[in-house]
Design an enzyme around this catalytic site. Structure first.
Site, PDB file in Angstrom:
ATOM      1  N   LYS A  64       0.853  -1.191   0.000  1.00 43.46           N
ATOM      2  CA  LYS A  64       0.000   0.000   0.000  1.00 43.46           C
ATOM      3  C   LYS A  64       0.888   1.239   0.000  1.00 43.46           C
ATOM      4  CE  LYS A  64      -3.974   1.998   2.490  1.00 43.46           C
ATOM      5  NZ  LYS A  64      -4.927   1.821   3.607  1.00 43.46           N
TER       6      LYS A  64
ATOM      7  N   SER B 213     -10.268  -0.755   6.729  1.00 42.36           N
ATOM      8  CA  SER B 213      -9.634  -0.555   5.419  1.00 42.36           C
ATOM      9  C   SER B 213      -8.883  -1.749   4.866  1.00 42.36           C
ATOM     10  CB  SER B 213      -8.695   0.654   5.458  1.00 42.36           C
ATOM     11  OG  SER B 213      -9.445   1.837   5.472  1.00 42.36           O
TER      12      SER B 213
ATOM     13  N   SER C 143      -9.970   1.591   2.503  1.00 35.58           N
ATOM     14  CA  SER C 143      -9.076   2.398   1.705  1.00 35.58           C
ATOM     15  C   SER C 143      -7.980   1.620   0.992  1.00 35.58           C
ATOM     16  CB  SER C 143      -8.416   3.458   2.587  1.00 35.58           C
ATOM     17  OG  SER C 143      -7.541   2.852   3.544  1.00 35.58           O
TER      18      SER C 143
END
Lengths: 94, 487
Positions: free
Chosen positions: B78, B177, B153
């Site tokens: 990420k 997330s 997210s």
């Protein structure tokens, strides 16, 4: 619910300038969040100690020794304007 | 064996049997990314040169027999984890050109274990979102249906794995997330106990909630990754100073005698009926495997969403004050004075969702409102935590849905933020309490994946992973693939 005047104050507190075209939609969006969180008012919390951290851990202390080398040359490469060891900003005192 | 959807365990065997080299494996996934990521936009930055260099190093380690389970495994990270000399954006314009000067502890540990870095994945800006539509670098498309969101997210990390562009990926979970995109993309998504993995070098959103974790194809792979990601870090005072358990050791223990709690609050209005049915089927499967199902109460769970949307914005307003256009990040053109520099850099650099949350946080922390909002939310946080403490005196794990529905169409909720926030209604309570949780695939609803959430007691990731692994030994939902992967 907050007003347009309070929104301006929040903008200053958050160091954000509010685009006049999006002021109304921003106000509405913030008030929708505040409406969502208003359910908290129905909860009985008298005498409950606030929880700031899930583990209730205490701040760890370490000995007062230098453990990192100064990497100013490397870190300053990410700066928009940097000269002679200084981060440059517009004149602060006229 | 099909390399595309192979697990870490399977690829480890191929690598140690010399059936494939780490370099060949890495080139395979780099080729897949080059061929098809443009369809789903799961990567912000691809790092082929770094990947090949790491893969060659992994091959030398494998040749010497000094490997770990992760040596030569290609991963995507990420874009919230700083990696030295690689662009790290947090999905924001304000960091669009930021080259990280150091590497986060979590990624350093994975690299030390021999993983290969394929690139940095797309995400909601500063991890604020549940659909990956707030990224400055454009939305991510769900590989199961490109017209739909992947969740957020950590949407890029989830989509890249679901599209078989990597073998595993990292994510962060502040209110859901990792678990929510894992649910929407048909993956295993683990959020460990708060503090289990160092946050150092992970760009902060809400520091008392942020926790690193991973996306994998199986619970076994998640256990392998967690063993390497977890551990105390002197650079993060909130990281737990505890020995890291061998999470893979207990995976094979059967579930007989395990007590599984279900809470009626997780099955109320708002949950799609077909999702509810699949989750209930999953619970029946656990019962068939020997688990005892017990009804429990979490009476303050209904306040989770409201408490979260005070605490998280309050912490984000403080954390994001560092982006001022002075030391790093975006700076506006020709500022008239210092205040203009601050305000315009931030206003032009942040997207609308981030600006809204910063202002909500500034409001909740401001004089006259602090007690009514921030203090009250923290009191509720204690009550929510106490609910879990009581529940885990009765049961071993709590089970329920991960998200109220399957992935929704892109743009469907962008003008309805509250509806978007409700996507995390089942995941937020565990984040506020700091307990570990995992989402595993439990079926398909109209062709889209549904996740089953398991919540565990503090530090009991091993038990969570064992339940998930045993479930995956009896079901094949985790092996389902998007149709596009089969073409």
């Amino acid at each position: 619910m907050i007003t347009k005047q309070e929104l301006s104050v929040l903008g200053d507190l958050a160091q954000l300038s509010l685009d006049p075209d999006s002021r109304d939609s921003t106000l509405q969006a913030i008030n929708e969040v505040l409406e969502l969180v208003a359910i908290m008012n129905t909860a009985e919390c008298d005498g409950v100690k606030p929880l700031a951290h899930p583990l209730e851990a205490e701040q760890l202390l370490r000995s007062d020794k230098v453990t990192e080398v100064n990497q100013v040359a490397k870190f300053s490469q990410a700066a928009p304007l940097f000269e002679e060891g200084l981060y440059l900003v517009p004149k602060v005192i006229e | 064996m099909n390399l595309n959807n192979a697990t870490i365990t399977e690829l480890h065997k191929l690598l140690t049997d010399k059936a494939i080299s780490a370099t060949e494996l890495t080139q395979h996934f780099l080729s897949r990314i080059a061929e098809s990521d443009s369809e789903i936009n799961s990567f912000i930055t691809i790092t082929p040169e770094v990947a090949i260099a790491e893969a060659k190093a992994a091959d030398l380690v494998l040749a010497k027999g000094q490997h770990t389970m992760l040596t030569g495994i290609p991963m995507a990270h990420k874009d919230i984890f700083c990696i030295e000399d690689i662009r790290t954006t947090a999905g924001s314009k304000i960091l669009a050109d930021f080259i990280a000067p150091y590497t986060s502890t979590c990624i350093e540990k994975l690299r030390h274990a021999g993983t290969v870095t394929l690139g940095k994945t797309n995400m909601d800006e500063f991890a604020m979102g549940s659909s990956n539509e707030s990224s400055y670098f454009g939305p991510v498309h769900n590989p199961w249906d490109k017209t739909k969101v992947p969740g957020g997210s950590s949407g890029g990390s989830a989509a890249s794995l679901a599209a078989c562009l990597c073998v595993a990926s990292t994510g962060t979970d502040t209110g859901g997330s990792i678990r929510q995109p894992a649910s929407m993309c048909g993956l295993t998504g683990l959020k460990p106990t708060y503090g289990r993995i160092s946050r150092w070098g992970m760009i902060a959103f809400a520091s008392s909630l942020d926790q690193a974790g991973c996306f994998t194809r199986t619970a076994e792979d998640a256990a392998i990754l967690l063993e390497h990601m977890a551990g105390h870090d002197s650079k993060d005072s909130t990281s737990l100073n505890l020995a890291v358990p061998e999470f893979t050791a207990a995976l094979s223990e059967p579930l007989a005698g395990l007590k599984v709690g279900i809470c009626s609050d997780y099955f109320k209005e708002g949950l799609e009926p077909e999702v509810e049915n699949l989750v209930m089927d999953g619970i029946k499967e656990l019962a068939k495997m020997g688990a005892e199902v017990v009804e429990i109460e979490l009476p303050h769970t209904k306040f989770s969403l409201s408490a979260y949307y005070v605490i998280a914005p309050a912490e984000c307003s403080a954390n994001l004050s560092r982006y001022d256009g002075v030391r790093y990040g975006y700076r506006c053109k020709d500022p008239e004075n210092l205040e203009d520099l601050y305000k315009r850099s931030r206003s032009e650099g942040f997207g609308s969702e981030v600006k809204k949350r910063i202002m909500v946080g500034a409001f909740a922390l401001s004089a006259g409102y602090y007690d009514a909002y921030y203090r009250k939310a923290q009191q509720l946080r204690r009550l929510i935590k106490n609910d879990f403490v009581s529940a885990f005196e009765q049961v071993d794990v709590i089970v329920g849905p991960t998200a109220p529905g399957t992935a929704f169409p892109l743009g469907a909720k962008t003008n309805d933020p509250v509806s978007m926030y409700l996507q995390d209604i089942y995941t937020i309570a565990a984040s506020l309490a700091g307990v570990p949780a995992i989402s595993i695939p439990v079926g398909l609803s109209k062709g889209m994946p549904v996740g089953l959430q398991l919540i565990g007691n503090y530090l009991e990731e091993a038990k969570l992973l064992r339940v998930a692994h045993q479930f995956q030994q009896q079901t094949n939902w985790h092996q389902q693939q998007p149709q596009r992967n089969l073409l």
